[in-house]
Design an enzyme around this catalytic site. Structure first.
Site, PDB file in Angstrom:
ATOM      1  N   TYR A 135       4.483  10.717   0.763  1.00 31.25           N
ATOM      2  CA  TYR A 135       3.659   9.623   0.687  1.00 31.25           C
ATOM      3  C   TYR A 135       4.266   8.462   1.665  1.00 31.25           C
ATOM      4  CZ  TYR A 135       1.845   5.168  -1.694  1.00 31.25           C
ATOM      5  OH  TYR A 135       1.341   3.936  -2.010  1.00 31.25           O
ATOM      6  N   TYR A 185      -1.987   0.400  17.534  1.00 32.43           N
ATOM      7  CA  TYR A 185      -3.177  -0.157  17.859  1.00 32.43           C
ATOM      8  C   TYR A 185      -3.316  -1.640  18.086  1.00 32.43           C
ATOM      9  CZ  TYR A 185      -6.445   3.559  17.437  1.00 32.43           C
ATOM     10  OH  TYR A 185      -7.351   4.661  17.769  1.00 32.43           O
ATOM     11  N   THR A 226       2.685  -2.825  -8.969  1.00 34.63           N
ATOM     12  CA  THR A 226       1.732  -3.661  -9.256  1.00 34.63           C
ATOM     13  C   THR A 226       1.059  -3.149 -10.439  1.00 34.63           C
ATOM     14  OG1 THR A 226       1.287  -4.401  -7.116  1.00 34.63           O
ATOM     15  CG2 THR A 226      -0.285  -4.839  -8.665  1.00 34.63           C
TER      16      THR A 226
END
Ligand code: UDP
Length: 314
Positions: free
Chosen positions: A148, A162, A178
């Site tokens: 992860y 990008y 959260t």
């Protein structure tokens, strides 16, 4: 007038579904995309009747096609709890890397602004406290969390490339723990685990001695921070989370009090590479976004508890 269109990947997940709610409320046409491996249609069922909501069942690690214009892309697809990414290590790596690449390509083609969901996990088991955005982190690439953490670190690097090479308008939010309604009851994270154990009168499973800390942000605060970041002109990563820090043991006791439960605590081995402390430094979010959390833990836990009561007790 034709509405501006927003693509939200992971749109049937915990955060993606709350973001879908918010963007519909703000007057956008929302396309939620999800392969439903951790997301659930239950989270977006209430949006299905809306003519301004569409659901695409698709895995963003494969080529992503969306007909028509897109104003914004929010990339929130990924398994996000430690037991989920342990169960799905390859999919986790692919959605953070190949998925991010596909969505950046889509953003370039559509001239859309893209916001990617990064994480406090980019700081790993942090050696500085609280964590500021200029800290580079302490991550074990081959540990259980590596799939992860490294996918998200790659995601940030790819997003920045990008931005600099192709001039794509990009935003990176580093999300800290959260909570809120629509978290999955069985996702293994500490809050659903403790609340369901407390409601069932079972022992609360504290890992280690429970001296590790976390800082929990209510989902409505997080969504507000993300919304502001998207509309801002800040291409650098921004921490969004609640700096109110608590040990896991204190948190267990808080949940027992709140649920009026007779449960006690049980202690289990601490999982490998479990971060010992975590608290966001949100100075940058305050300065750049004029944002800080409004909900105290006691306030955010009330609606969360109501949600879990229905799930656990029916
Ligand atoms: N934790 C715990 N009991 C549980 C689940 C988690 O004590 O049943 C601890 C876990 O070891 C970690 C913290 O709670 O220190 C937060 O875990 P979570 O999986 O929610 O998210 P993390 O912040 O570690 O990604």
């Amino acid at each position: 007038m034709k509405k501006e269109r927003v693509l939200i990947t992971g749109g049937a997940g915990f955060l993606g579904s709350h973001l879908s709610d918010r963007f519909l409320k703000e007057g956008y046409h929302v396309i939620a995309m999800d392969n439903l491996i951790t997301g659930s249609l239950d989270n977006i069922e209430h949006l299905m009747p809306s003519p301004d909501f569409e659901f695409y069942h698709h895995d963003v690690s494969k080529f992503v096609h969306v007909p028509g214009d897109l104003k914004y892309i929010l990339h929130f697809a990924s398994p996000a709890s430690p037991i989920d990414y342990l169960k799905m290590p390859i999919q986790t790596l692919k959605v953070g890397s190949l998925g991010t690449h596909n969505l950046l390509g889509l953003a370039l083609a559509k001239k859309a602004r893209i916001l990617v969901a990064s994480t406090s996990e980019v700081y790993g088991d942090p050696l500085i406290h609280p964590q500021t955005e200029d800290y580079w982190g302490n991550v074990n690439p081959v540990g259980p969390r590596g799939v992860y953490d490294e996918a998200k670190r790659f995601q940030e690097a790819m997003t920045m490339a990008y931005h600099t090479y192709h001039g794509v308008e990009t935003r990176i939010v580093r999300i800290f723990n959260t909570y809120g309604p629509r978290m999955r009851l069985e996702d293994g994270r500490v809050l659903p685990a403790f609340i369901s154990q407390a409601l069932r009168g079972e022992e609360l499973s504290v890992f280690g001695e429970g001296s590790q800390t976390r800082s929990f942000c209510y989902v409505d605060d997080l969504v507000e921070g993300i919304y502001r970041l998207l509309l801002s002109d800040c291409a650098d990563p921004v921490n969004v989370g609640n700096p109110e820090e608590i040990t896991i043991r204190e948190f267990a006791e808080e949940i027992i009090r709140l649920t009026d439960s007779k449960s006690t605590l049980s202690f289990h081995p601490l999982p490998k590479d479990d971060p010992k402390q975590r608290r966001p430094d949100i100075s940058k979010a305050k300065e750049v976004l004029g944002w800080e959390p409004k909900y105290k833990r006691a306030e955010g836990l009330l609606p969360t508890l109501e949600y879990f009561k229905k799930k656990v007790l029916g």
